[in-house]
Design a protein around this motif. Sequence first.
Motif, PDB file in Angstrom:
ATOM      1  N   LEU A  25       0.838  -1.199   0.000  1.00 55.50           N
ATOM      2  CA  LEU A  25       0.000   0.000   0.000  1.00 55.50           C
ATOM      3  C   LEU A  25       0.875   1.252   0.000  1.00 55.50           C
ATOM      4  N   ALA A  26       1.912   1.255   0.824  1.00 56.61           N
ATOM      5  CA  ALA A  26       2.825   2.400   0.882  1.00 56.61           C
ATOM      6  C   ALA A  26       3.525   2.609  -0.457  1.00 56.61           C
ATOM      7  N   GLU A  27       3.933   1.520  -1.085  1.00 55.91           N
ATOM      8  CA  GLU A  27       4.595   1.625  -2.390  1.00 55.91           C
ATOM      9  C   GLU A  27       3.644   2.170  -3.445  1.00 55.91           C
ATOM     10  N   ARG A  85       4.193   5.615  -5.534  1.00 58.69           N
ATOM     11  CA  ARG A  85       4.170   5.680  -7.003  1.00 58.69           C
ATOM     12  C   ARG A  85       3.126   6.689  -7.481  1.00 58.69           C
ATOM     13  N   LYS A  86       1.999   6.697  -6.820  1.00 58.63           N
ATOM     14  CA  LYS A  86       0.936   7.642  -7.189  1.00 58.63           C
ATOM     15  C   LYS A  86       1.409   9.081  -6.984  1.00 58.63           C
ATOM     16  N   ALA A 144       2.286  12.049 -10.020  1.00 59.52           N
ATOM     17  CA  ALA A 144       1.362  13.187 -10.071  1.00 59.52           C
ATOM     18  C   ALA A 144       1.974  14.296 -10.928  1.00 59.52           C
ATOM     19  N   THR A 145       1.127  14.960 -11.680  1.00 64.91           N
ATOM     20  CA  THR A 145       1.567  16.071 -12.506  1.00 64.91           C
ATOM     21  C   THR A 145       1.557  17.330 -11.654  1.00 64.91           C
ATOM     22  N   TRP A 146       2.692  17.942 -11.567  1.00 64.28           N
ATOM     23  CA  TRP A 146       2.791  19.162 -10.770  1.00 64.28           C
ATOM     24  C   TRP A 146       2.721  20.364 -11.702  1.00 64.28           C
ATOM     25  N   LEU A 147       1.931  21.346 -11.315  1.00 66.84           N
ATOM     26  CA  LEU A 147       1.796  22.562 -12.103  1.00 66.84           C
ATOM     27  C   LEU A 147       2.785  23.609 -11.619  1.00 66.84           C
TER      28      LEU A 147
END
Length: 133
Positions: A90-92, A96-97, A101-104
């Motif tokens: 779950l932590a992994e 990864r999520k 993530a796309t950072w603006l």
Amino acid sequence: MQACTPPASRDILAPEKMQSIVWDLLRADEMAGYYATRDTSLNHLRTYTDLYQSILEIHHITRNDLKKNIRYYQGHPLLFKVILDSVQHLAERQQRKADSATWLKPSEINSVHPGPKLDPDTSKQKNRLIKFK
């Protein structure tokens, strides 16, 4: 070696429930550690205690229930390994999520609605303008 079968006792939490509690306890440890580095005036023991108590309340268990379940699963290492492995996975997945993530850029974020354009010569709109001195 103990068999890898779910607990038969009503007093023992199912592995899925225990996984959720262990996950929350680990996250509480991380939060308390983060707070400790940010605010040296905090009572660290109190911070941990408060977070743990919140978790117990969320999961509707007592401190003694938690202790009893931890002792049970420590005595059944194959079941406990399944719980800990699932928490690790779950932590992994969470990591990864977060990594994907796309950072603006700050210039790409428009959190302020432009609203209607004001004409300073209109008397109704003049009353709505805030003057700074």
